[in-house]
Design a protein around this motif. Structure first.
Motif, mmCIF file in Angstrom:
data_model
loop_
_atom_site.group_PDB
_atom_site.id
_atom_site.type_symbol
_atom_site.label_atom_id
_atom_site.label_comp_id
_atom_site.label_asym_id
_atom_site.label_seq_id
_atom_site.Cartn_x
_atom_site.Cartn_y
_atom_site.Cartn_z
ATOM 1 N N THR A 30 10.558 1.245 -12.655
ATOM 2 C CA THR A 30 10.564 -0.114 -12.105
ATOM 3 C C THR A 30 9.568 -1.026 -12.798
ATOM 4 O OG1 THR A 30 11.253 0.721 -9.950
ATOM 5 C CG2 THR A 30 10.308 -1.487 -10.007
ATOM 6 N N ASP A 74 11.110 -7.970 -0.837
ATOM 7 C CA ASP A 74 11.185 -7.268 -2.091
ATOM 8 C C ASP A 74 11.113 -5.760 -1.843
ATOM 9 O OD1 ASP A 74 10.911 -6.557 -4.818
ATOM 10 O OD2 ASP A 74 8.809 -7.126 -4.867
ATOM 11 N N LEU A 75 11.750 -4.964 -2.693
ATOM 12 C CA LEU A 75 11.799 -3.520 -2.508
ATOM 13 C C LEU A 75 10.926 -2.759 -3.498
ATOM 14 C CD1 LEU A 75 15.615 -3.099 -1.793
ATOM 15 C CD2 LEU A 75 13.727 -3.124 -0.151
ATOM 16 N N GLY A 76 9.989 -3.460 -4.146
ATOM 17 C CA GLY A 76 9.070 -2.735 -5.006
ATOM 18 C C GLY A 76 8.602 -3.424 -6.264
ATOM 19 N N VAL A 86 3.907 -5.829 -5.521
ATOM 20 C CA VAL A 86 3.121 -5.142 -4.488
ATOM 21 C C VAL A 86 2.327 -6.130 -3.644
ATOM 22 C CG1 VAL A 86 1.217 -3.516 -4.096
ATOM 23 C CG2 VAL A 86 2.980 -3.002 -5.806
ATOM 24 N N GLY A 140 6.582 -6.164 -1.872
ATOM 25 C CA GLY A 140 7.192 -4.998 -2.486
ATOM 26 C C GLY A 140 6.616 -3.677 -2.039
ATOM 27 N N PHE A 141 5.353 -3.653 -1.652
ATOM 28 C CA PHE A 141 4.725 -2.421 -1.178
ATOM 29 C C PHE A 141 5.392 -1.965 0.115
ATOM 30 C CE2 PHE A 141 1.614 -0.034 1.253
ATOM 31 C CZ PHE A 141 1.074 0.831 0.313
ATOM 32 N N THR A 142 5.479 -2.886 1.076
ATOM 33 C CA THR A 142 6.096 -2.569 2.370
ATOM 34 C C THR A 142 7.593 -2.345 2.224
ATOM 35 O OG1 THR A 142 4.434 -3.996 3.409
ATOM 36 C CG2 THR A 142 6.331 -3.346 4.751
ATOM 37 N N ASN A 201 9.347 -1.238 -0.290
ATOM 38 C CA ASN A 201 9.696 0.041 -0.905
ATOM 39 C C ASN A 201 9.588 1.171 0.108
ATOM 40 O OD1 ASN A 201 8.778 2.613 -2.764
ATOM 41 N ND2 ASN A 201 10.236 1.274 -3.784
ATOM 42 N N ILE A 202 8.580 1.095 0.977
ATOM 43 C CA ILE A 202 8.441 2.107 2.037
ATOM 44 C C ILE A 202 9.629 2.023 2.997
ATOM 45 C CG2 ILE A 202 7.051 2.802 4.028
ATOM 46 C CD1 ILE A 202 4.574 1.915 2.462
ATOM 47 N N LYS A 235 12.726 3.674 1.261
ATOM 48 C CA LYS A 235 12.658 5.129 1.217
ATOM 49 C C LYS A 235 12.796 5.732 2.619
ATOM 50 C CE LYS A 235 12.195 4.987 -3.157
ATOM 51 N NZ LYS A 235 10.922 5.121 -3.861
#
Length: 369
Positions: free
Chosen positions: A124, A163-165, A168, A252-254, A256-257, A260
């Motif tokens: 990424t 955002d997904l990653g 951040v 993006g940090f949140t 992405n969690i 997943k």
């Protein structure tokens, strides 16, 4: 030692009606076999002659493998790329020396107009850096965001999350831009007129969250009637699957969690169902009569059904697929990417960004005071 590598697709529309898709063919845990298998399945489902592929990777290997996929061979060119960007590589170590890699060459193909937009399931950080460097961001947008639609509510309902990653840390302006990207995407791709948008937080109360979220919520609430979407305030994690919010904005940090966690929950549901059906003959008999229900459930929660995540906000389209994607997942990602190229999203995003620029400027003015 095997390295985890991912796949990148770059999709563009040339001067004719035929779309040209540039493919980084060497990535993914399952390697070129899954990539070529996905391309073959896509062509079988959508017909030949409408999409043409430009494959970047080990030319000798790809030509040998293409002998097993005549449908793909008839609809592609193979361009030799001697090196590969690996999932374990670091941005600082690779970005200046990536010119002979399949990922870089595929992005360059888009920049040069030989093929046309962007999708990625690869590394990424490197993919984002290279794409942003070469393709640039859309007018009025500070940073691109990784975006997809996750299962939500009943039936075939979905929720757009970003955002997904890719980013951040995000300030108010960046999160506001995500609202523009997400709502245009929801309207055009998700067929959700005037979508309901919420900002992800640890609670729905206006005083909850950090200063950035509180300030963002204040400005959005103050201009609620001027926004081209329905702002409903803060939402929590459990609201994502609840069905009453259609676009969820977060860093993006949140994000992405969240992604997943959703994928892990889908796998857990599948394991629990299979384990319990195996323990009871009665349950197996009952499952036989509910087979259509289980098929719908599988489609709803199977990550392969939303195998692509678009990298919104670039001057091109980018779809990111999982490194462990199989042929079905890649076929779905290609279909997803093809739909994106038909939507004229970039022009619509630029128009939407211009229409709310005065609200966006408030964050900048207050930051300077």
């Amino acid at each position: 030692m095997a390295h985890r590598v991912h796949i990148c697709f770059f999709i563009v529309k040339n001067m004719s009606d035929k779309k040209i898709i540039s493919v980084d063919a060497m990535g993914g845990d399952k390697g070129p076999k899954a990539v070529l298998g996905g391309m073959n399945q896509f062509l079988y489902q959508n017909g030949e002659g409408k999409v043409f592929f430009r494959l970047f990777g080990n030319e000798a290997l790809l030509r040998r493998m293409l002998a097993k996929y005549p449908r793909v061979a008839r609809n592609c060119d193979v361009i030799d790329a001697p090196n590969v960007i690996r999932g374990t590589d670091k941005v600082r170590d690779v970005i200046r020396h990536a010119q002979d890699t399949s990922m870089y060459m595929a992005i360059k193909d888009v920049r040069e107009g030989k093929s046309a937009a962007v999708v990625s399931a690869g590394n990424t950080g490197i993919f984002m850096s290279l794409s942003k460097l070469m393709l640039k961001t859309t007018a009025g947008i500070a940073r691109p965001a990784i975006t997809t639609m996750l299962p939500s509510g009943g039936g075939d309902s979905r929720v757009v999350v970003l955002d997904l990653g890719a980013n951040v840390q995000c300030d108010e302006t960046i999160l506001f831009d995500f609202s523009v990207l997400g709502t245009v995407y929801a309207e055009v791709i998700g067929k959700m007129p005037r979508p309901r948008l919420g900002v992800l937080n640890i609670g729905a109360e206006e005083t909850k969250g950090n200063d950035t979220l509180v300030h963002l919520n204040h400005v959005l609430t103050e201009h609620k009637d001027e926004l081209p979407y329905e702002y409903i305030g803060f939402v929590e994690g459990n609201d994502i699957s609840g069905g009453h919010v259609q676009v969820v904005v977060t860093d993006g940090f949140t994000g992405n969690i969240v992604l997943k966690t959703v994928e892990g929950t889908a796998k857990l549901i599948k394991r629990v169902l299979v384990d319990n059906l195996k323990k009871s003959i009665l349950a197996m008999v009952g499952a036989f009569f509910l087979v259509h229900v289980f098929k719908r459930l599988k489609h709803k929660i199977d990550p392969r059904s939303y195998a692509g995540a678009v990298f919104l906000g670039l001057q091109g389209f980018a779809v990111k697929t999982h490194g462990n994607s199989d042929a079905l997942a890649f076929a779905n990602a290609l279909k997803y990417a093809t739909d994106l190229t038909n939507a004229n999203l970039n022009d619509l995003i630029a128009q939407r960004a211009a229409s709310v620029s005065k609200i966006r400027d408030e964050f900048k003015i207050e930051a300077e005071q």
